[in-house]
Design a protein around this motif. Structure first.
Motif, PDB file in Angstrom:
ATOM      1  N   UNK A  28       0.841  -1.167   0.017  1.00  0.00           N
ATOM      2  CA  UNK A  28       0.091   0.190  -0.242  1.00  0.00           C
ATOM      3  C   UNK A  28       0.814   1.340  -0.155  1.00  0.00           C
ATOM      4  N   UNK A  29       2.114   1.169   0.794  1.00  0.00           N
ATOM      5  CA  UNK A  29       2.729   2.615   0.723  1.00  0.00           C
ATOM      6  C   UNK A  29       3.297   2.713  -0.607  1.00  0.00           C
ATOM      7  N   UNK A  30       3.597   1.789  -1.436  1.00  0.00           N
ATOM      8  CA  UNK A  30       4.089   1.860  -2.639  1.00  0.00           C
ATOM      9  C   UNK A  30       3.308   2.207  -3.602  1.00  0.00           C
ATOM     10  N   UNK A  31       2.014   1.847  -3.506  1.00  0.00           N
ATOM     11  CA  UNK A  31       1.039   2.000  -4.979  1.00  0.00           C
ATOM     12  C   UNK A  31      -0.060   3.022  -4.546  1.00  0.00           C
ATOM     13  N   UNK A  32      -0.212   3.410  -3.042  1.00  0.00           N
ATOM     14  CA  UNK A  32      -1.150   4.376  -2.969  1.00  0.00           C
ATOM     15  C   UNK A  32      -0.540   5.908  -3.207  1.00  0.00           C
ATOM     16  N   UNK A  33      -1.125   6.796  -3.745  1.00  0.00           N
ATOM     17  CA  UNK A  33      -0.772   8.232  -3.756  1.00  0.00           C
ATOM     18  C   UNK A  33      -0.182   8.698  -2.400  1.00  0.00           C
ATOM     19  N   UNK A  34       0.617   9.539  -2.353  1.00  0.00           N
ATOM     20  CA  UNK A  34       1.220   9.865  -1.198  1.00  0.00           C
ATOM     21  C   UNK A  34       0.229  10.731  -0.225  1.00  0.00           C
ATOM     22  N   UNK A  35      -0.496  11.560  -0.790  1.00  0.00           N
ATOM     23  CA  UNK A  35      -1.444  12.403   0.134  1.00  0.00           C
ATOM     24  C   UNK A  35      -2.559  11.396   0.636  1.00  0.00           C
ATOM     25  N   UNK A  36      -2.821  10.577   0.081  1.00  0.00           N
ATOM     26  CA  UNK A  36      -4.295   9.319   0.296  1.00  0.00           C
ATOM     27  C   UNK A  36      -3.540   8.711   1.419  1.00  0.00           C
ATOM     28  N   UNK A  37      -2.166   8.118   1.133  1.00  0.00           N
ATOM     29  CA  UNK A  37      -1.781   7.186   2.089  1.00  0.00           C
ATOM     30  C   UNK A  37      -1.363   8.028   3.345  1.00  0.00           C
ATOM     31  N   UNK A  38      -0.854   9.072   3.396  1.00  0.00           N
ATOM     32  CA  UNK A  38      -0.675  10.301   4.718  1.00  0.00           C
ATOM     33  C   UNK A  38      -1.935  10.066   5.395  1.00  0.00           C
ATOM     34  N   UNK A  40      -4.652   7.824   5.130  1.00  0.00           N
ATOM     35  CA  UNK A  40      -4.941   6.632   5.873  1.00  0.00           C
ATOM     36  C   UNK A  40      -4.359   6.418   7.117  1.00  0.00           C
ATOM     37  N   UNK A  41      -2.771   6.649   7.091  1.00  0.00           N
ATOM     38  CA  UNK A  41      -2.085   6.496   8.202  1.00  0.00           C
ATOM     39  C   UNK A  41      -2.684   7.316   9.525  1.00  0.00           C
ATOM     40  N   UNK A  42      -3.043   8.748   9.203  1.00  0.00           N
ATOM     41  CA  UNK A  42      -3.401   9.842  10.044  1.00  0.00           C
ATOM     42  C   UNK A  42      -4.884   9.271  10.573  1.00  0.00           C
ATOM     43  N   UNK A  43      -5.480   8.475  10.105  1.00  0.00           N
ATOM     44  CA  UNK A  43      -6.776   8.060  10.617  1.00  0.00           C
ATOM     45  C   UNK A  43      -6.858   6.752  11.187  1.00  0.00           C
ATOM     46  N   UNK A  44      -5.969   5.846  11.172  1.00  0.00           N
ATOM     47  CA  UNK A  44      -5.915   4.481  11.670  1.00  0.00           C
ATOM     48  C   UNK A  44      -6.531   4.481  12.929  1.00  0.00           C
ATOM     49  N   UNK A  45      -6.455   5.601  13.809  1.00  0.00           N
ATOM     50  CA  UNK A  45      -6.869   5.644  15.269  1.00  0.00           C
ATOM     51  C   UNK A  45      -8.417   5.374  14.849  1.00  0.00           C
ATOM     52  N   UNK A  46      -8.963   5.679  14.040  1.00  0.00           N
ATOM     53  CA  UNK A  46     -10.322   5.483  14.060  1.00  0.00           C
ATOM     54  C   UNK A  46     -10.802   4.003  14.180  1.00  0.00           C
ATOM     55  N   UNK A  47     -10.026   3.247  13.471  1.00  0.00           N
ATOM     56  CA  UNK A  47     -10.332   1.767  13.290  1.00  0.00           C
ATOM     57  C   UNK A  47      -9.996   1.302  14.571  1.00  0.00           C
ATOM     58  N   UNK A  48      -8.790   1.587  15.443  1.00  0.00           N
ATOM     59  CA  UNK A  48      -8.290   1.110  16.737  1.00  0.00           C
ATOM     60  C   UNK A  48      -9.423   1.403  17.770  1.00  0.00           C
ATOM     61  N   UNK A  49     -10.009   2.601  17.712  1.00  0.00           N
ATOM     62  CA  UNK A  49     -11.147   2.980  18.754  1.00  0.00           C
ATOM     63  C   UNK A  49     -12.464   2.057  18.406  1.00  0.00           C
TER      64      UNK A  49
END
Length: 378
Positions: A28-38, A40-49
């Protein structure tokens, strides 16, 4: 040194598969456009919560082996039905639960590991890592700690991690349950990758209630063991296994309470093996040196061996899992995940030398060490 590694082909295959898995995770880090990848990572806490709340509400337990509508679940647990539906829908999209019809859900192969009646569940791990105690340091004081080098957990709670557990029995219990569940993440196959039978006795330092030690004793009927941990943990361990483990196995296990910064159980022969499983990564170098000084006293004149079951971080291009564990150590402790050169320096400064760093079928490695022998000339 005696041959300690076993199942070398299986261990090699395991490491190849783990390498493939790591490569797949990087796709995913290699094929996802960088802004969208950022994003994704920035909102991972939504999933954990979302996962944390579902676990805390015991949704997997309520579903059990059946399909249920959100109306049925909400009625049973006194929840808001539409909010519950949206939570389950999100988790279903992540593969946690299965949606079998509109607003109807069942457990999946994944959510089965949230059920309390599943002996392999990781429920305590989810609850512990997402508890207010563990999330507040990430949210409130990580930035400040990056600036000044402090420990986020201590900044938020006013005391260090272990003192906090001593003062908060509910969290202490949750932490202990989470540590007991670690083997549900890794399994115990890695115990077969080491020849424990080369020793007469193992001293499991920080061994909690002794589940791994007792698993080893099952495999080696001539082996004895000492399980050493904080007194409150050991008092519970002494009664925990009654009726669950064969009396013959329990008879070979001695449960001892104490503080490893004050003393360690004494070696009685050259064939003793001291085991530190995931202990040193939670300690800074000064604390490690203190424990190693007590270890030298405990070993005495014997030639006992030492096994550190701990992560070994790559010198460069660190594995993402190890890097994440290292950050968790930064959040809660003054410890770290050490590189081979850091392990070597730490041990040599305390009078020990690494004999071997062994791969086993889990994310940690087995670091085998002995005291450095000095010649005594007349």
């Amino acid at each position: 040194m005696k041959k300690l590694a076993t199942n070398t082909l299986r261990v090699k295959l395991f490491n190849i598969l783990m390498g493939i898995a790591s490569a797949l995770q990087n796709i995913p880090a290699k094929v996802t456009p960088p802004p969208f990848r950022l994003m994704q990572i920035g909102s991972l806490f939504w999933q954990s919560r979302a996962l944390y709340v579902a676990t805390k509400l015991e949704l997997a337990d309520t579903l059990g082996d059946s399909e249920k509508s959100t109306l049925e679940i909400a009625s049973a647990l006194h929840l808001h039905e539409d909010h519950l539906y949206r939570l389950l829908r999100m988790l279903s999209s992540m593969g946690i639960f299965d949606e079998t019809a509109p607003r109807v859900f069942k457990n999946s192969k994944t959510s089965a590991y949230l059920r309390q009646d599943n002996p392999k569940n990781v429920r305590a791990m989810i609850l512990m890592h997402n508890s207010p105690e563990m999330t507040m340091p990430w949210m409130e004081s990580l930035e400040e700690s990056i600036r000044d080098g402090g420990v986020p957990f201590s900044k938020v709670h006013g005391v260090d991690f272990f003192n906090y557990m001593d003062q908060n029995k509910n969290f202490d219990l949750l932490f202990s349950q989470a540590m007991d569940a670690v083997e549900n993440l890794t399994g115990n196959l890695f115990l077969d990758d080491f020849n424990w039978g080369m020793f007469d006795r193992i001293i499991d330092v920080g061994g909690s209630k002794g589940s791994k030690t007792l698993s080893i004793l099952k495999l080696y009927p001539n082996l004895k063991a000492v399980v050493f941990d904080r007194p409150q943990i050991i008092e519970e361990a002494k009664t925990h296994w009654q009726g669950k483990i064969a009396a013959e196995i329990l008879a070979r296990a001695d449960f001892q309470g104490g503080d490893m910064f004050e003393f360690l159980p004494a070696a009685t022969s050259d064939n003793d093996l001291f085991v530190f499983s995931a202990i040193f990564h939670g300690l800074n170098n000064e604390e490690c040196t203190t424990v190693l000084s007590k270890l030298k006293i405990a070993i005495g004149t014997h030639q006992a061996s030492v096994l550190f079951a701990d992560a070994v971080a790559e010198e460069t291009n660190i594995n993402p899992t190890i890097a994440a564990f290292d950050m968790q150590m930064l959040i809660g402790t003054t410890g770290r995940e050490r590189t081979p050169s850091e392990w070597k320096q730490l041990l040599e400064n305390a009078g020990f030398e690494i004999v071997e760093i062994m791969n086993v079928r889990t994310f940690v490695k087995f670091i085998i060490a002995k005291q450095i022998q000095t010649s005594h000339s007349a």
